[in-house]
Every structure is written in C-alpha cells, then in structure tokens.
Design a protein around this motif. Structure first.
Motif, PDB file in Angstrom:
ATOM      1  N   ASN A 225     114.229  62.896   4.212  1.00  0.00           N
ATOM      2  CA  ASN A 225     114.350  61.932   5.310  1.00  0.00           C
ATOM      3  C   ASN A 225     115.488  60.967   4.995  1.00  0.00           C
TER       4      ASN A 225
ATOM      5  N   CYS B 242     110.141  61.476   2.610  1.00  0.00           N
ATOM      6  CA  CYS B 242     109.897  62.456   3.668  1.00  0.00           C
ATOM      7  C   CYS B 242     108.402  62.767   3.715  1.00  0.00           C
TER       8      CYS B 242
ATOM      9  N   ARG C  21     120.206  70.133  10.057  1.00  0.00           N
ATOM     10  CA  ARG C  21     120.231  69.969  11.525  1.00  0.00           C
ATOM     11  C   ARG C  21     120.916  71.161  12.188  1.00  0.00           C
TER      12      ARG C  21
ATOM     13  N   GLY D  62     110.684  72.018   7.478  1.00  0.00           N
ATOM     14  CA  GLY D  62     112.047  72.365   7.055  1.00  0.00           C
ATOM     15  C   GLY D  62     112.062  73.549   6.103  1.00  0.00           C
TER      16      GLY D  62
ATOM     17  N   THR E 122     122.099  63.719   2.943  1.00  0.00           N
ATOM     18  CA  THR E 122     122.808  64.073   4.174  1.00  0.00           C
ATOM     19  C   THR E 122     122.089  65.314   4.699  1.00  0.00           C
ATOM     20  N   ILE E 123     121.661  65.274   5.965  1.00  0.00           N
ATOM     21  CA  ILE E 123     120.907  66.442   6.468  1.00  0.00           C
ATOM     22  C   ILE E 123     121.636  67.147   7.613  1.00  0.00           C
ATOM     23  N   ASP E 124     122.956  66.977   7.659  1.00  0.00           N
ATOM     24  CA  ASP E 124     123.728  67.634   8.728  1.00  0.00           C
ATOM     25  C   ASP E 124     123.530  69.157   8.700  1.00  0.00           C
TER      26      ASP E 124
ATOM     27  N   LYS F 183     110.447  63.872  11.646  1.00  0.00           N
ATOM     28  CA  LYS F 183     109.906  63.225  12.844  1.00  0.00           C
ATOM     29  C   LYS F 183     108.983  62.049  12.502  1.00  0.00           C
TER      30      LYS F 183
ATOM     31  N   ASP G  30     106.823  67.094   7.699  1.00  0.00           N
ATOM     32  CA  ASP G  30     108.250  67.284   7.993  1.00  0.00           C
ATOM     33  C   ASP G  30     108.888  68.211   6.955  1.00  0.00           C
TER      34      ASP G  30
ATOM     35  N   TRP H 221     116.572  71.271  12.389  1.00  0.00           N
ATOM     36  CA  TRP H 221     115.466  70.495  11.794  1.00  0.00           C
ATOM     37  C   TRP H 221     115.886  69.054  11.549  1.00  0.00           C
ATOM     38  N   GLU H 222     114.982  68.150  11.824  1.00  0.00           N
ATOM     39  CA  GLU H 222     115.115  66.792  11.306  1.00  0.00           C
ATOM     40  C   GLU H 222     113.728  66.189  11.222  1.00  0.00           C
TER      41      GLU H 222
END
Ligand code: NAD
Length: 322
Positions: free
Chosen positions: A242, A215, A286, A223, A281-283, A294, A219, A291-292
């Motif tokens: 990431n 990551c 999100r 977060g 896992t970034i669910d 870029k 970014d 956030w995710e």
C-alpha cells in the motif's frame, strides 16, 4: 497447487482464498513460525491437504503429489524476532527451499511464485521504491540473514528462468497486517495493538518519524493471486503493498484512538539497519494486474484490533515468546 508456508499468516489466507476459488491446495509447513490453528478453515475443505515438512530438506513428499500447476513459496520466518532467533534456518529456507521449488517447477512444468520482500531494498536511498531500484543492504548486519537470502532467492529464481526456461514470478511484499498475525512476533502493528489493549505504553523505536506503508491482508492476497494467474512475462518482479505512507508516531496515535485509550509512548533505541522510509511504487501492479489496494489503514486496523482483542490466550503467547 503446492503452497509452502501454508500455516503462516499470509500462507493460510492464500490457502483459504485459493480453495474458495476452486483450486486444490497441498499445504506444506514445518510449523516453525506458523500454526495449525491458522488452517482451521482450510482443514475443513475437501480440496485441502496438509503435509508437515521442512522445505529446506529434499522434497521427498513431492513424489506423492499430483502434478501441480502452481508452486507458491511463502515459507520463511518474516518478522525480525523470528529470523533473529533462527538466522541460519531463515537463510536455508530462502536458499535451499527456493532451489527445491525451482527443481519441482522444472520437473513438473508448474509455475513458481516466490514471496520476496521489500527488505531487498534495505535502507533505501531511492524513495518510493520501484522494482528497478537495486537496494541498499548491509550484507553482514543483523537483518542480512533475511534480506540477503531473499536477494539470493530472487537471483536464483531469475537465473533459472533464463537457464531452464521455467515460468516463475516474484512478488516483493511490503508490510502486511491483519488477523492471524502473531501477537508476539515483534512487528509494529501487533506490538502497538497488544500494548494498547493492555493499557501499556506503546514502545517507539527512535524518534517515531520513520515511515512505513501498511497493506491489509485481503488487498495483499488479491494482488498475489492476480500475479499468480496473470499472463505475465516469466521472471516478472512486482511490488505489492500500500503506497499510503505513515510515520510510526501517526500509527501509534491511530491505534490508541481505535482502542479507545489515551496515547502513551515510551522511546527505545532504534534497532541496527532499521530503514528510515519504506513505500512501494505500484505502477507495475496497476498496469500488469489492474490491482491497487482498497482498504484504508484505519479500516484495516479496526478489524485487526478486533482480532487481537479476541485472540484467545494472546498474552500467554506473547509471554512465551519474549
Ligand atoms: N507479512 C509480511 O508483511 C511480509 C512482508 C514481506 C514478505 N513476506 C514474506 O511472505 C512469506 C510469508 O510471511 P508471513 O508473514 O506469513 O510469515 P509467517 O512466519 O507467518 O509464515 C511463514 C510460514 O513458513 C513456515 N516455514 C518457515 N520455515 C519453513 C521451512 N523450512 N519449511 C516449511 N515451512 C516453513 C512457518 O512455519 C510459517 O507457517 C515469507 O516468505 C515472508 O518473507 C511477508
């Protein structure tokens, strides 16, 4: 706000970001692995104050503070070289340092943000890793001083949320990279960048097919700031990283290509308990933080390599840490 570990890689970027957002930042650091040079921008800001202190010791300096609204605990060695050299200090800062953070949060009503790590998942048996996965950690291995003290801190902070009713959040940070990483900290991106810039072979541990996700620093900081400020439930635990997954051999090829050198590698033995796969896992990030990440790996590596190319005396730093 109070930022422990302000002189480190992540802490200094977080300080710069919060100051730019209009916050007042008191940075605390004992300079064990961080550097005053990282705070060059913050030091010029009228709303920044630095206190050199070990957060594992009683927080006597906290008596002189205005009541903080946020305490961010980012103090801890983070690279295997650093925590391998100081395993007991690493355990102390994640146990006693976190306990002191909880105490200040209880006394002042400030929100606490604790920087945990994907290392709490150990060598994961579940892939990718959601926050609900409990991990697969060797409690007595060489990495245990870091993994287990972070797990202790998570348990302490969440117990304090239940018992004391403090407002605390935990961010589980996955591998982050970018300017201000130390050239000799032993992590794979600094290692590869420095070797490529010197025209030396890139050292690959094991067969190079183990994977990591990386990551970029901007970014990660976005977060972290969103989690610190979100209307989230106290006790929330959120992965920030990431989810793009690369093998180590792919990473080596990309760095060599950006550096403009032919890819030369040498193989070395895999360190004990080295995880085979890592991907967040970034669910939750999100949905909770909108956030995710870029920044694509190649773009972030171009900026990072530029930093390592310009890092004055980088080779001396490296030599002094080996
Ligand atoms: N960089 C990453 O990829 C990553 C990944 C997962 C978790 N984290 C976590 O994020 C935090 C920051 O990591 P980093 O990469 O910036 O590391 P870093 O080593 O660059 O920064 C840590 C800072 O904490 C300071 N520190 C250490 N012990 C201290 C003590 N007892 N008292 C006061 N200050 C102390 C160091 O001097 C340094 O400035 C750590 O808690 C780490 O576990 C980082």
């Amino acid at each position: 706000m109070v930022l422990c570990g302000a002189a480190g890689f992540l802490g200094s970027h977080l300080a710069d970001r919060l100051l730019a957002d209009g916050d007042r930042v008191t940075g605390i650091d004992n300079l064990a692995t961080g550097s005053r040079a990282n705070l060059a921008t913050a030091d010029n800001h009228p709303h920044f104050r630095f206190i050199e202190a070990d957060v594992s010791l009683p927080w006597t300096w906290a008596r002189d503070l205005d009541t903080p609204d946020l305490i961010a605990h980012f103090a801890s060695p983070a690279s295997p070289v650093d925590y391998g050299r100081e395993p007991l200090a690493t355990m102390a800062v994640n146990a006693l340092g976190a306990m002191h953070g909880v105490e200040l949060a209880r006394a002042t009503g400030a929100r606490l943000l604790f920087a945990s790590t994907s290392e709490v998942y150990g060598d994961p048996l579940e892939h990718p890793q959601p926050e609900t996965y409990w991990g697969n950690v060797n409690p007595t291995g060489e990495r245990a001083c870091y993994d287990e003290s972070k797990r202790y801190a998570e348990a302490y902070v969440t117990s304090a949320v239940r018992k004391l009713g403090i407002d605390a959040r935990i961010v589980r940070i996955f591998n982050t990279y970018g300017p201000r990483m130390q050239p000799g900290d032993g992590r794979v991106i600094p290692n590869f960048c420095m070797a490529a810039l010197r025209g030396e072979p890139l050292v690959i541990y094991g067969d190079g097919r183990q994977t990591r996700s990386f990551c970029y620093i901007t970014d990660l900081i976005e977060g972290v700031v969103r989690l610190a400020k979100a209307q989230a439930r106290s006790g929330s635990v959120v992965n920030i990283g990431n989810p793009d997954e690369f093998t180590i051999i792919d990473l080596a090829a990309i760095i060599a290509q950006i550096a403009g050198v032919p890819l030369k590698v040498v193989k070395a033995e895999l360190p004990p308990d080295d995880p085979a796969r890592r991907r967040p896992t970034i669910d939750l990030a999100r949905s909770l933080l909108d956030w995710e990440p870029k920044v694509a790996l190649r773009d972030g590596l171009v900026l990072t390599l530029e930093y390592f190319r310009g890092a004055a005396g980088a080779s001396d730093v490296l030599a002094s840490r080996i």
